[in-house]
Scaffold this active site. Structure first.
Site, short mmCIF file in Angstrom:
data_model
loop_
_atom_site.label_atom_id
_atom_site.label_comp_id
_atom_site.label_asym_id
_atom_site.label_seq_id
_atom_site.Cartn_x
_atom_site.Cartn_y
_atom_site.Cartn_z
CG HIS A 93 -2.00 1.01 1.16
ND1 HIS A 93 -1.80 2.34 1.46
CD2 HIS A 93 -3.32 0.90 0.83
CE1 HIS A 93 -2.93 3.01 1.32
NE2 HIS A 93 -3.87 2.16 0.94
CB SER A 208 -11.86 9.19 -3.23
OG SER A 208 -10.86 9.87 -2.49
#
Length: 248
Positions: A93, A208
């Site tokens: 990540h 998002s």
């Protein structure tokens, strides 16, 4: 064809009280037509795995070490994740790459450790805002794919998540054309290296993702699901994303 996967990354959020969201999620999706994954903080992994053992919800960790054991204070191994009931682990990540200096080589070593332990690795790649503005996005993704993935993978062992760093937690989302370009490129790059096995590797979009934009994202070329951050913390929000994926 790759399985559809809605994956929730709780990051450094959640205490015991957060497990109530899992009950709500299970009630909302008792028999989902897509795969559902929750990756909580390590402190909750065992309890969450117990809470989901009779459900369709899988659990995973947010990281693992490349070694099985040793003098690595604060780290957990892939075997420990498996022992705690996890079946997945998120690796590479951008927050790990940035905050902890993880290179592609480190991510590849961790991915191999995960595969050796029988876990499914969710390997993350993505460009920064500066790289996007410089027009080097596909070069960056190609380099990360080449360096972060070990040989011999397939859809049963690895998921790849594209997360443009500049869109994570910012509310900014790439255009659908930008998402399609990245995912089409990943599919072709994986096919060039792994052949037909690449067809079954799920490609997730992250950055998002919300109930309001999920449907159009899931309708985009080569998007097989999402890796969701903040919107996965509340069952009401994550349910909207899961439903959008089921209907895609």
């Amino acid at each position: 064809m790759a399985n559809k996967l809605a994956a929730g990354n709780w990051k450094m959020n959640g205490t015991t009280a957060q497990l109530a969201e899992i009950d709500a999620l299970h009630k909302a999706h008792p028999d989902p037509s897509v795969d559902i994954l929750i990756c909580p903080p390590a402190t909750l992994l065992s309890r969450l795995s117990d809470a989901t053992k009779d459900s369709a919800i899988a659990t995973g960790a947010q990281d693992c070490h490349a070694h099985n054991s040793g003098a690595h204070t604060g780290d957990i191994s892939a075997e420990m994740v498996k022992d705690a009931g996890g079946s997945y682990v998120i690796l590479g990540h951008s927050e790990r790459r940035t905050d902890h200096g993880e290179t592609d080589a480190i991510v590849q070593a961790k991915t191999q450790a995960a595969l050796d332990a029988g876990l499914i690795a969710v390997v993350c790649i993505g460009e920064t805002e500066a790289e996007r503005d410089a027009g080097t996005t596909l070069d960056v993704l190609g380099t990360q794919l080449a360096g972060s993935l070990p040989d011999g993978i397939d859809g049963n062992t690895v998921v790849v998540a594209y997360e443009p760093v500049w869109a994570i937690g910012t509310g900014r989302v790439p255009t659908l054309e930008q998402i399609a370009e990245a995912h089409d490129f990943m599919r072709k790059t994986l096919a060039d290296r792994f052949g037909s096995a690449a067809d079954d590797i799920a490609l997730l979009y992250g950055g998002s993702v919300k109930p309001g934009n999920a449907s159009e994202i899931f309708a985009t070329s080569n998007v097989d699901g999402a890796l969701v951050g903040g919107a996965s913390l509340k069952a009401a929000d994550f349910t909207g994303i899961i439903t959008a994926l089921e209907n895609a």
